[in-house]
Design an enzyme around this catalytic site. Structure first.
Site, PDB file in Angstrom:
ATOM      1  N   LYS A   1       0.816  -1.214   0.000  1.00  0.00           N
ATOM      2  CA  LYS A   1       0.000   0.000   0.000  1.00  0.00           C
ATOM      3  C   LYS A   1       0.853   1.269   0.000  1.00  0.00           C
ATOM      4  CE  LYS A   1      -4.058  -2.147   0.212  1.00  0.00           C
ATOM      5  NZ  LYS A   1      -5.065  -2.068  -0.869  1.00  0.00           N
TER       6      LYS A   1
ATOM      7  N   GLU B   1     -10.143   5.681   2.868  1.00  0.00           N
ATOM      8  CA  GLU B   1     -10.936   4.577   3.401  1.00  0.00           C
ATOM      9  C   GLU B   1      -9.959   3.446   3.674  1.00  0.00           C
ATOM     10  OE1 GLU B   1     -10.412   4.925   0.195  1.00  0.00           O
ATOM     11  OE2 GLU B   1      -9.609   2.917  -0.158  1.00  0.00           O
TER      12      GLU B   1
ATOM     13  N   SER C   1       1.779  -9.708  -0.631  1.00  0.00           N
ATOM     14  CA  SER C   1       1.416  -8.284  -0.588  1.00  0.00           C
ATOM     15  C   SER C   1       1.570  -7.646   0.783  1.00  0.00           C
ATOM     16  CB  SER C   1      -0.020  -8.110  -1.083  1.00  0.00           C
ATOM     17  OG  SER C   1      -0.907  -8.910  -0.327  1.00  0.00           O
TER      18      SER C   1
HETATM   19  C1  LIG Z   1      -1.706  -6.983   2.501  1.00  0.00           C
HETATM   20  C2  LIG Z   1      -2.844  -6.700   1.593  1.00  0.00           C
HETATM   21  N1  LIG Z   1      -2.941  -7.365   0.442  1.00  0.00           N
HETATM   22  C3  LIG Z   1      -3.963  -7.150  -0.404  1.00  0.00           C
HETATM   23  C4  LIG Z   1      -4.968  -6.254  -0.123  1.00  0.00           C
HETATM   24  C5  LIG Z   1      -6.100  -6.094  -1.085  1.00  0.00           C
HETATM   25  O1  LIG Z   1      -6.047  -4.925  -1.825  1.00  0.00           O
HETATM   26  P1  LIG Z   1      -5.629  -4.944  -3.347  1.00  0.00           P
HETATM   27  O2  LIG Z   1      -6.488  -5.935  -4.037  1.00  0.00           O
HETATM   28  O3  LIG Z   1      -5.901  -3.542  -3.790  1.00  0.00           O
HETATM   29  O4  LIG Z   1      -4.209  -5.291  -3.423  1.00  0.00           O
HETATM   30  C6  LIG Z   1      -4.890  -5.507   1.066  1.00  0.00           C
HETATM   31  C7  LIG Z   1      -5.927  -4.508   1.394  1.00  0.00           C
HETATM   32  O5  LIG Z   1      -6.059  -3.996   2.450  1.00  0.00           O
HETATM   33  C8  LIG Z   1      -3.806  -5.742   1.941  1.00  0.00           C
HETATM   34  O6  LIG Z   1      -3.698  -5.082   3.098  1.00  0.00           O
END
Ligand SMILES: Cc1ncc(COP(=O)(O)O)c(C=O)c1O
Lengths: 411, 275
Positions: free
Chosen positions: A99, A121, A388
């Site tokens: 993020k 948000e 992620s």
């Molecule tokens: C660690 C992590 N991965 C994935 C996501 C999902 O978001 P996005 O699909 O935009 O990557 C989030 C959302 O809060 C997250 O914190």
């Protein structure tokens, strides 16, 4: 499922109206329309400005800690017995997830536009934390809307946001999760048009957000391409990422979209299971509609009312998906799979045990589909998974679900 | 079929040199039958036009009052078909009062734009306001509505500059809804003096009557708006009356119609009373 012809150049999208095929657009109230158009113009200018890119690159390197490593997961590879598994370590970024890439980009843009008040948000709180972080970095006021349910289940992140000087406003309308937080942030923006910048955390919302957030996250795939070339001398066979709004997934995919040999898999949250309707899989369990400024796949009832999403992972607990993913699904470029809460929990534990990495529950959804993808690609192939985020924020949720001590001795 | 009720009503009012009192209620709030009674009573209470809200699960431009009204209506089982049914039943007893539906795009998309337009016209609906469908995205909806003889009522706001006003005007029909404040419904109070030049600008650019809404709650505010605009729209105050009656187990019909009557009277006497 709609079938549209695949384009010659995936990177040429969206068009000037923010359309990926039939998806995207700017479905916002007239009050916001001039702001959204101005944001598009400001972003186009910044994107073309070398000084902006240099400034952003500096913060990504020295503040966020990029590039994130591309790590060969030996034990996971051996365990699965198929393709070689590499993990793109976005969880090692400052604030613990991908993020921060987007927040750094947008905060520099907000500064360029002279905005003093930042709203956001958040679901899991990862975006809220990243946003609060960059606001602290630049001394800007920060207000984060967060569903009251998420305030409960992601308490450590609420504390972090408060510590960083942000004001967290719990949202009690609707299901009190991410969708409702986004409604409330949009209402704030409509009411504070002069000084406020809305820093959206995923590839959702009206144009230009889906393309802008994608561009800021595309660094993930660009690095992966170079890193894998150095490690393996070639491109990957497959990419896999979890999909909430879709920012970490498109960030990994984007640099490879025109490379037809690279297979791509997005994993949606199936919650209690696709048959139960208690899930968050917009592509697999929804149909096209308009919400939060964009046309895309949505969970909705027969009368077009938006349904509440359900997932153990707060970051995937959203009834929609970014418009670019809706299009990539329709043209058949990316395959969208699902993983249940239970499967994600299994994968969460497995990753911790085998690799010494506690993944975010969001990322654990992608991990849960690895066995299938590794087998499909086969030995000798290479799969890159976007890790992620890190899972510290989820420990209470996992413990509550499985019982304290239940993880001990598993695997 | 619609048959120009909006045009006829504003033409009549212009001859009388007075503004329209436009009353907003949410379809199905607090339930379908009570809502129908309210609708049937509104013309006698002095409503010149009726805006009938189409409930949506995610009303991003609405404040708490109308959010809760939508929730009450949806919890009571209101649907797009249910909204059209209310319009049709109202129309059997009133041939003249224009009905404008106001809501969000997704329920209409889900229904099918052409089918919706045809059935809305058949039910006696005259126009449609779709909050999250700006002119840039409105071509399919406008095509469908115009094909059925309905107007897509456009919105102008304090953030709509001259260049955008030309875009707003392009396929505008019926009247233009001027959102008096940058905010959600029921939020900040309107400043009639401040909006007067904007209203004149919108009227000039679009060549249509201009009704002003958002932030019009009290008879005084309604009267002030009636002096500078062609219509004053009151929503949250009427919706609040329903909520209040429900919470106190009183008759919502009587309370809403009393509230509407006081507002209507203020609008009717606004210009005669001098400005
Ligand atoms: C660690 C992590 N991965 C994935 C996501 C999902 O978001 P996005 O699909 O935009 O990557 C989030 C959302 O809060 C997250 O914190």
């Amino acid at each position: 499922m709609v079938n549209a012809p695949p384009p010659n150049d995936y990177l040429a999208y969206p068009d000037a109206q923010g359309r990926f095929g039939d998806y995207g657009g700017r479905y916002v109230p007239e009050t916001l329309m001039p702001l959204v158009l101005a944001l598009g113009a400001a972003y186009a200018e910044a994107k073309a400005d070398a000084a902006f890119q240099v400034e952003l690159g500096g913060y990504l390197t020295n503040y966020a800690g990029r590039p994130s490593p591309l790590y060969f997961a030996r034990r996971l590879t051996e365990h699965l017995g198929g393709a070689k598994i590499y993990l793109k370590r976005e969880e090692l970024n400052h604030t613990g997830s991908h993020k921060i890439n987007n927040c750094l980009g947008q905060i520099l843009l907000a500064r360029r536009m002279g905005k003093k008040r930042i709203i956001a948000e958040t679901g899991a709180g990862q975006h809220g934390v990243a946003c609060a972080t960059v606001c602290a970095l630049f001394g800007l006021e920060c207000i984060v809307y967060m569903g009251a349910v998420d305030v409960e289940r992601q308490a450590p992140n609420v504390l972090r946001m408060n510590l960083l000087g942000a004001q967290v406003r719990p949202v009690t309308s609707g299901a009190a999760t991410l969708k409702d937080a986004m409604n409330e942030a949009l209402r704030d923006w409509v009411s504070n048009v002069e000084d406020t910048y809305y820093l959206i955390g995923s590839t959702a919302g009206p144009h230009p957000y889906p393309v802008m957030v994608r561009d800021f996250q595309a660094v993930i795939g660009a690095e992966t391409r170079e890193q894998l070339l150095a490690a393996e001398g070639r491109a990957p066979d497959a990419l896999v990422a979890c999909v909430g709004g879709g920012s970490n997934a498109i960030g990994l995919f984007h640099a490879f979209l025109n490379d037809e040999a690279v297979r791509m898999f997005g994993v949606e949250a199936a919650g209690d299971g696709m048959a139960t309707r208690r899930h968050a899989a917009a592509v697999n369990g929804g149909r096209p509609g308009v919400l939060h400024g964009a046309k895309s796949y949505l969970l909705q009832d027969a009368d077009g009312q938006i349904l509440e999403a359900h997932s153990i992972s707060a970051g995937l607990d959203y009834p929609g998906i970014g418009p670019e993913h809706a299009w990539l699904h329709d043209v058949g470029r990316v395959r969208y799979l699902t993983a249940t809460d239970d499967e994600a929990l299994e994968a969460f534990a497995l990753c911790a045990r085998l690799e010494g990495i506690v993944p975010a529950l969001e990322s654990a959804h992608a991990l849960a589909r690895l066995p299938q993808i590794a087998a499909e690609v086969g030995a000798g192939g290479v799969v890159v998974l976007n890790l992620s985020g890190r899972g510290d924020k989820d420990l209470a949720t996992v413990a509550a679900r499985l019982g304290l001590g239940a993880l001990e001795g598993r695997v | 079929m619609s048959g120009g009720r909006i045009e006829a009503r504003f033409a009549d009012l212009a001859r009388e040199d007075r503004a329209a009192f436009v009353a907003y209620v949410m379809a199905g709030d607090p339930d379908a039958e009570t809502c129908l009674s309210i609708l049937e009573g509104l013309p006698d209470a002095g409503a010149d036009l009726i805006e009938l809200g189409v409930p949506f699960s995610d009303p991003m431009a609405d404040g708490p009052a109308i959010q809760r009204a939508a929730t009450r209506a949806l919890d009571g089982g209101m649907t797009v078909n249910g909204v059209l049914d209310l319009a049709r039943r109202f129309r059997t007893g009133d041939e003249a009062t224009p009905i404008v539906l106001m809501g969000y795009l997704n329920p209409l998309l889900s229904y099918g734009l052409e089918t919706f337009a045809t059935r809305a016209a058949a039910a006696g609906v005259d126009g449609v306001i779709v909050v999250d469908c700006p002119p840039e995205e409105a071509a399919p909806l406008t095509d469908a509505l115009e094909g059925a003889g309905l107007a897509l009522i456009r919105l102008a706001t304090p953030t709509t500059d001259a260049a955008r006003l030309a875009i707003v005007a392009r396929r505008a029909g019926g009247f233009v809804y001027y959102v008096s404040v940058a905010g959600v419904t029921g939020d900040k109070p309107v400043d009639a003096e401040k909006i007067a030049p904007a209203v004149a600008r919108v009227r000039q650019a679009c060549g249509l009557p201009v009704a002003v809404g958002f932030g019009v709650r009290t008879p005084d505010q309604a009267a002030a708006v009636a002096r500078v605009a062609d219509g004053a729209v009151v929503g949250s105050a009427l919706v609040d009356a329903i909520a209040e009656a429900v919470s106190q187990s009183r008759d919502p019909v009587a309370l809403v119609l009393d509230t509407a009557a006081a507002l209507a009277k203020a609008v009717q006497s606004a210009r005669a009373g001098g400005s």
